[in-house]
Design a protein around this motif. Structure first.
Motif, PDB file in Angstrom:
ATOM      1  N   GLN A 174      62.871  -3.604  18.785  1.00  0.00           N
ATOM      2  CA  GLN A 174      62.464  -4.902  19.338  1.00  0.00           C
ATOM      3  C   GLN A 174      61.431  -4.709  20.445  1.00  0.00           C
ATOM      4  O   GLN A 174      60.423  -5.415  20.506  1.00  0.00           O
ATOM      5  N   VAL A 175      61.710  -3.758  21.344  1.00  0.00           N
ATOM      6  CA  VAL A 175      60.808  -3.520  22.472  1.00  0.00           C
ATOM      7  C   VAL A 175      59.449  -3.035  21.980  1.00  0.00           C
ATOM      8  O   VAL A 175      58.397  -3.502  22.436  1.00  0.00           O
ATOM      9  N   SER A 176      59.446  -2.085  21.027  1.00  0.00           N
ATOM     10  CA  SER A 176      58.177  -1.544  20.532  1.00  0.00           C
ATOM     11  C   SER A 176      57.369  -2.605  19.791  1.00  0.00           C
ATOM     12  O   SER A 176      56.130  -2.610  19.856  1.00  0.00           O
ATOM     13  N   ALA A 177      58.053  -3.517  19.076  1.00  0.00           N
ATOM     14  CA  ALA A 177      57.340  -4.601  18.389  1.00  0.00           C
ATOM     15  C   ALA A 177      56.636  -5.504  19.405  1.00  0.00           C
ATOM     16  O   ALA A 177      55.484  -5.902  19.206  1.00  0.00           O
ATOM     17  N   SER A 178      57.325  -5.814  20.524  1.00  0.00           N
ATOM     18  CA  SER A 178      56.722  -6.649  21.570  1.00  0.00           C
ATOM     19  C   SER A 178      55.556  -5.931  22.236  1.00  0.00           C
ATOM     20  O   SER A 178      54.496  -6.517  22.472  1.00  0.00           O
ATOM     21  N   ILE A 179      55.755  -4.640  22.552  1.00  0.00           N
ATOM     22  CA  ILE A 179      54.687  -3.864  23.189  1.00  0.00           C
ATOM     23  C   ILE A 179      53.493  -3.751  22.249  1.00  0.00           C
ATOM     24  O   ILE A 179      52.340  -3.917  22.662  1.00  0.00           O
ATOM     25  N   GLY A 180      53.767  -3.451  20.962  1.00  0.00           N
ATOM     26  CA  GLY A 180      52.679  -3.312  19.995  1.00  0.00           C
ATOM     27  C   GLY A 180      51.864  -4.580  19.860  1.00  0.00           C
ATOM     28  O   GLY A 180      50.628  -4.542  19.830  1.00  0.00           O
ATOM     29  N   THR A 181      52.558  -5.728  19.782  1.00  0.00           N
ATOM     30  CA  THR A 181      51.857  -7.012  19.686  1.00  0.00           C
ATOM     31  C   THR A 181      50.980  -7.240  20.899  1.00  0.00           C
ATOM     32  O   THR A 181      49.798  -7.615  20.776  1.00  0.00           O
ATOM     33  N   ALA A 182      51.532  -7.009  22.093  1.00  0.00           N
ATOM     34  CA  ALA A 182      50.787  -7.245  23.346  1.00  0.00           C
ATOM     35  C   ALA A 182      49.555  -6.363  23.431  1.00  0.00           C
ATOM     36  O   ALA A 182      48.451  -6.834  23.734  1.00  0.00           O
ATOM     37  N   ILE A 183      49.727  -5.067  23.145  1.00  0.00           N
ATOM     38  CA  ILE A 183      48.610  -4.128  23.266  1.00  0.00           C
ATOM     39  C   ILE A 183      47.522  -4.440  22.254  1.00  0.00           C
ATOM     40  O   ILE A 183      46.325  -4.508  22.594  1.00  0.00           O
ATOM     41  N   LEU A 184      47.909  -4.656  20.998  1.00  0.00           N
ATOM     42  CA  LEU A 184      46.907  -4.867  19.948  1.00  0.00           C
ATOM     43  C   LEU A 184      46.148  -6.184  20.134  1.00  0.00           C
ATOM     44  O   LEU A 184      44.930  -6.239  19.924  1.00  0.00           O
ATOM     45  N   ILE A 185      46.853  -7.240  20.530  1.00  0.00           N
ATOM     46  CA  ILE A 185      46.155  -8.511  20.755  1.00  0.00           C
ATOM     47  C   ILE A 185      45.256  -8.423  21.981  1.00  0.00           C
ATOM     48  O   ILE A 185      44.150  -8.977  21.999  1.00  0.00           O
ATOM     49  N   THR A 186      45.702  -7.703  23.021  1.00  0.00           N
ATOM     50  CA  THR A 186      44.868  -7.517  24.210  1.00  0.00           C
ATOM     51  C   THR A 186      43.600  -6.750  23.860  1.00  0.00           C
ATOM     52  O   THR A 186      42.498  -7.113  24.293  1.00  0.00           O
ATOM     53  N   VAL A 187      43.744  -5.686  23.079  1.00  0.00           N
ATOM     54  CA  VAL A 187      42.578  -4.903  22.635  1.00  0.00           C
ATOM     55  C   VAL A 187      41.642  -5.768  21.799  1.00  0.00           C
ATOM     56  O   VAL A 187      40.420  -5.741  21.968  1.00  0.00           O
ATOM     57  N   MET A 188      42.225  -6.554  20.888  1.00  0.00           N
ATOM     58  CA  MET A 188      41.418  -7.427  20.026  1.00  0.00           C
ATOM     59  C   MET A 188      40.601  -8.428  20.838  1.00  0.00           C
ATOM     60  O   MET A 188      39.385  -8.560  20.649  1.00  0.00           O
ATOM     61  N   THR A 189      41.255  -9.125  21.774  1.00  0.00           N
ATOM     62  CA  THR A 189      40.561 -10.157  22.552  1.00  0.00           C
ATOM     63  C   THR A 189      39.537  -9.547  23.505  1.00  0.00           C
ATOM     64  O   THR A 189      38.466 -10.111  23.711  1.00  0.00           O
ATOM     65  N   SER A 190      39.860  -8.369  24.072  1.00  0.00           N
ATOM     66  CA  SER A 190      38.918  -7.711  24.987  1.00  0.00           C
ATOM     67  C   SER A 190      37.665  -7.251  24.245  1.00  0.00           C
ATOM     68  O   SER A 190      36.544  -7.419  24.729  1.00  0.00           O
ATOM     69  N   ALA A 191      37.857  -6.666  23.056  1.00  0.00           N
ATOM     70  CA  ALA A 191      36.716  -6.202  22.259  1.00  0.00           C
ATOM     71  C   ALA A 191      35.842  -7.371  21.825  1.00  0.00           C
ATOM     72  O   ALA A 191      34.607  -7.281  21.835  1.00  0.00           O
ATOM     73  N   ALA A 192      36.474  -8.484  21.433  1.00  0.00           N
ATOM     74  CA  ALA A 192      35.707  -9.672  21.034  1.00  0.00           C
ATOM     75  C   ALA A 192      34.923 -10.239  22.218  1.00  0.00           C
ATOM     76  O   ALA A 192      33.760 -10.641  22.085  1.00  0.00           O
ATOM     77  N   LYS A 193      35.556 -10.250  23.388  1.00  0.00           N
ATOM     78  CA  LYS A 193      34.921 -10.791  24.594  1.00  0.00           C
ATOM     79  C   LYS A 193      33.734  -9.944  25.030  1.00  0.00           C
ATOM     80  O   LYS A 193      32.715 -10.465  25.518  1.00  0.00           O
ATOM     81  N   ASN A 194      33.844  -8.617  24.863  1.00  0.00           N
ATOM     82  CA  ASN A 194      32.796  -7.697  25.325  1.00  0.00           C
ATOM     83  C   ASN A 194      31.764  -7.375  24.251  1.00  0.00           C
ATOM     84  O   ASN A 194      30.906  -6.509  24.463  1.00  0.00           O
ATOM     85  N   TYR A 195      31.835  -8.065  23.118  1.00  0.00           N
ATOM     86  CA  TYR A 195      30.885  -7.796  22.031  1.00  0.00           C
ATOM     87  C   TYR A 195      29.459  -8.134  22.447  1.00  0.00           C
ATOM     88  O   TYR A 195      29.193  -9.196  23.020  1.00  0.00           O
ATOM     89  N   GLN A 196      28.548  -7.204  22.178  1.00  0.00           N
ATOM     90  CA  GLN A 196      27.125  -7.418  22.480  1.00  0.00           C
ATOM     91  C   GLN A 196      26.350  -7.530  21.168  1.00  0.00           C
ATOM     92  O   GLN A 196      26.232  -6.552  20.434  1.00  0.00           O
ATOM     93  N   PRO A 197      25.809  -8.721  20.850  1.00  0.00           N
ATOM     94  CA  PRO A 197      25.105  -8.894  19.571  1.00  0.00           C
ATOM     95  C   PRO A 197      23.757  -8.175  19.554  1.00  0.00           C
ATOM     96  O   PRO A 197      23.123  -7.988  20.601  1.00  0.00           O
ATOM     97  N   GLU A 198      23.351  -7.774  18.348  1.00  0.00           N
ATOM     98  CA  GLU A 198      22.017  -7.201  18.162  1.00  0.00           C
ATOM     99  C   GLU A 198      21.022  -8.346  17.982  1.00  0.00           C
ATOM    100  O   GLU A 198      21.129  -9.123  17.038  1.00  0.00           O
ATOM    101  N   GLN A 199      20.077  -8.415  18.884  1.00  0.00           N
ATOM    102  CA  GLN A 199      19.141  -9.536  18.865  1.00  0.00           C
ATOM    103  C   GLN A 199      18.299  -9.557  17.592  1.00  0.00           C
ATOM    104  O   GLN A 199      17.933 -10.631  17.095  1.00  0.00           O
ATOM    105  N   ALA A 200      18.014  -8.367  17.058  1.00  0.00           N
ATOM    106  CA  ALA A 200      17.188  -8.294  15.850  1.00  0.00           C
ATOM    107  C   ALA A 200      17.868  -8.986  14.675  1.00  0.00           C
ATOM    108  O   ALA A 200      17.204  -9.598  13.813  1.00  0.00           O
ATOM    109  N   ALA A 201      19.199  -8.917  14.632  1.00  0.00           N
ATOM    110  CA  ALA A 201      19.944  -9.512  13.521  1.00  0.00           C
ATOM    111  C   ALA A 201      19.939 -11.031  13.591  1.00  0.00           C
ATOM    112  O   ALA A 201      20.226 -11.709  12.603  1.00  0.00           O
ATOM    113  N   LEU A 202      19.595 -11.589  14.752  1.00  0.00           N
ATOM    114  CA  LEU A 202      19.591 -13.040  14.927  1.00  0.00           C
ATOM    115  C   LEU A 202      18.208 -13.661  14.709  1.00  0.00           C
ATOM    116  O   LEU A 202      18.078 -14.883  14.772  1.00  0.00           O
ATOM    117  N   ALA A 203      17.235 -12.805  14.484  1.00  0.00           N
ATOM    118  CA  ALA A 203      15.866 -13.301  14.307  1.00  0.00           C
ATOM    119  C   ALA A 203      15.782 -14.211  13.087  1.00  0.00           C
ATOM    120  O   ALA A 203      16.316 -13.914  12.023  1.00  0.00           O
TER     121      ALA A 203
END
Length: 493
Positions: free
Chosen positions: A409-438
């Protein structure tokens, strides 16, 4: 005074069948409301942060009851405990079905969890008691169906039922099954566990409840709110986790000093038990990666419905359900080492595949890869857990099963917290390639950046899940090659 179990008179098959049914409906209710929460929000006029408590309160109560189960198993007979826990669960289910306010429904979920939190550790302890060492793999394989299939089928089943009934129908479907289980249990469940009648230590119960409860609540809060602009909430969650860890440390110190502890931490003196627990926790954290990330990816980013997301995971759940008894029999013959190594190799490869999700990844490919991943997990979960529990002397089986289920139970809660935190942090810090938006309009550019940021978040989280799988794979080579015979186990004990 100690009551010895009378194993010879036990009719194993019907007794285990009804205990498996009880544990199945208990675990099913962990995820049964997953797709019904929007309907409940509409009925009671509440917000997401309120309705989420229907799941959080259930998991919290479960997590608090499981450590106490070792004490209860040694204090009350098998029949008393199983029939009482089933009856409590039935009462909670009935209250939930007729609830006319959100507060009453929340109370009903707590009552349900108070019953279900006892059933799984009790079932596993009974299995270890009535089956000899050389047959435990097959028996625990049947338990694997419950542990893996019930939570996985919950969202799919509820999504299908909601096509025809209101959310109350979910409880009305479960209730008659529980009532029948109570009737059958009264005929076939016998007293097999050993009673040592430990004294009630109120301080241990309080420390256990606050410690484990604090950890579970803290991590579930972080996992449920990562990505929101709520720094105060994160700080509060971290404070609760720290407080829970300190209280848990006090609980452990007290258990070590007590002559008859409520939860026996000396089980960790057995290296294979400790190793199996670590591997199981790592596997569960990686498993949570798929079961948490994929529905979010499919619904929030790709626009699939909740039912479609649930149906994507259904073949994997079926594969794991079918394979659990098979891997149990393979464990009895070959042991856990190579099953775990092969299984974790499959898990690592398929988790790595999910590090390359795109907006065009096909639905069929997701179904196939997820099913193969669950095949790998089926080779790991119950064989590794059984290998660890087999190391313990019989009098410590209630403590071993309680410890294993608590840390899951504890590891499931920890795993959920860590993975969602990593997911949201990576999405927030994403830097788009300007060339791809041309050449894109402003609206198209914003949509593409949002989609790419989301993909970056999911893929980064799966990279972490892949790394966890590799660690588990490395540790699996330290497991025993062959299952212990009864004589070898008695010598170790």
């Amino acid at each position: 005074m100690t009551q010895q179990p009378n194993i010879e008179e036990v009719r194993r098959i019907p007794m285990m069948a009804v205990m498996l049914i009880g544990a199945f409906v208990g675990l099913l209710n962990e995820t049964l409301l997953a797709t019904a929460l929007p309907s409940i929000m509409n009925d009671f006029g509440i917000q997401e942060n309120q309705v989420q408590w229907l799941t959080t309160a259930f998991l919290l109560t479960n997590g608090v009851m499981i450590p106490i189960s070792a004490f209860l198993i040694e204090r009350f007979t098998t029949r008393q405990l199983f029939l009482t826990s089933l009856s409590i669960f039935a009462l909670g289910t009935l209250i939930a079905a007729i609830s006319h306010t959100f507060e009453l429904l929340l109370v009903a979920r707590v009552v349900q969890a108070a019953g279900s939190g006892i059933m799984l550790p009790l079932m596993m302890t009974v299995m270890l008691t009535i089956f000899p060492v050389e047959k435990r793999g097959a028996a625990m394989g049947m338990a694997g169906i419950v542990i893996s299939f019930a939570p996985a089928i919950g969202p799919t089943l509820s999504g299908w039922l909601l096509e025809f009934f209101s959310w109350r129908g979910l409880f009305y479907v479960v209730l008659p099954i529980v009532v029948i289980a109570i009737i059958v249990a009264s005929m076939f469940v016998k007293n097999v566990t050993k009673l040592t009648y430990p004294k009630i230590d109120i301080l241990s119960i309080l420390l256990s409840s606050l410690g484990f409860g604090g950890l579970l609540y803290g991590f579930s809060t972080i996992g449920g709110h990562s990505g929101e602009s709520s720094d105060g909430l994160s700080q509060t969650a971290l404070f609760i986790i720290l407080g829970g860890a300190i209280i848990l440390a006090l609980f452990i110190i007290r258990q070590i000093k007590l002559k008859k502890p409520m939860l026996e931490f000396r089980v960790f003196r057995y290296p294979i038990f400790s190793l199996s627990l670590v591997i199981t926790m790592i596997v569960l954290m990686a498993l949570i990666g798929a079961e948490t990330m994929l529905p979010l990816y499919m619904q929030n980013t790709r626009g699939f419905s909740a039912l479609e997301a649930g149906m994507m995971m259904l073949p994997g759940a079926i594969v794991m359900g079918i394979m659990s008894p098979i891997t149990g029999m393979l464990f009895d013959k070959y042991g856990a080492k190579w099953l775990a190594a092969i299984g974790l190799t499959i898990v690592t490869i398929t988790t790595y595949f999910f590090t390359n999700l795109t907006m065009d990844t096909s639905y069929t490919l997701l179904v196939v890869v997820y099913a193969i991943r669950m095949l790998g997990l089926s080779l790991v979960m119950m064989p590794v857990m059984t290998a660890g529990l087999n190391q313990l002397p019989q009098e410590w089986h209630p403590h071993g099963t309680a410890m294993a289920n608590t840390f899951q139970q504890v590891s499931a809660s920890i795993g959920t917290a860590i993975l969602i935190t990593v997911m949201t942090s990576a999405a927030k810090n994403y830097q788009p390639e300007q060339a791809a938006l041309a050449g894109l309009s402003e609206e198209e550019a914003i949509l593409q950046v949002a989609n790419n940021a989301s993909m970056s978040g999911f893929n980064t989280a799966f990279w972490l899940a892949t790394a966890l799988s590799i660690v588990g794979l490395a540790l699996s080579f330290f497991l025993s090659s062959k299952p212990k015979t009864k004589e070898q186990q008695e010598k170790i004990a």
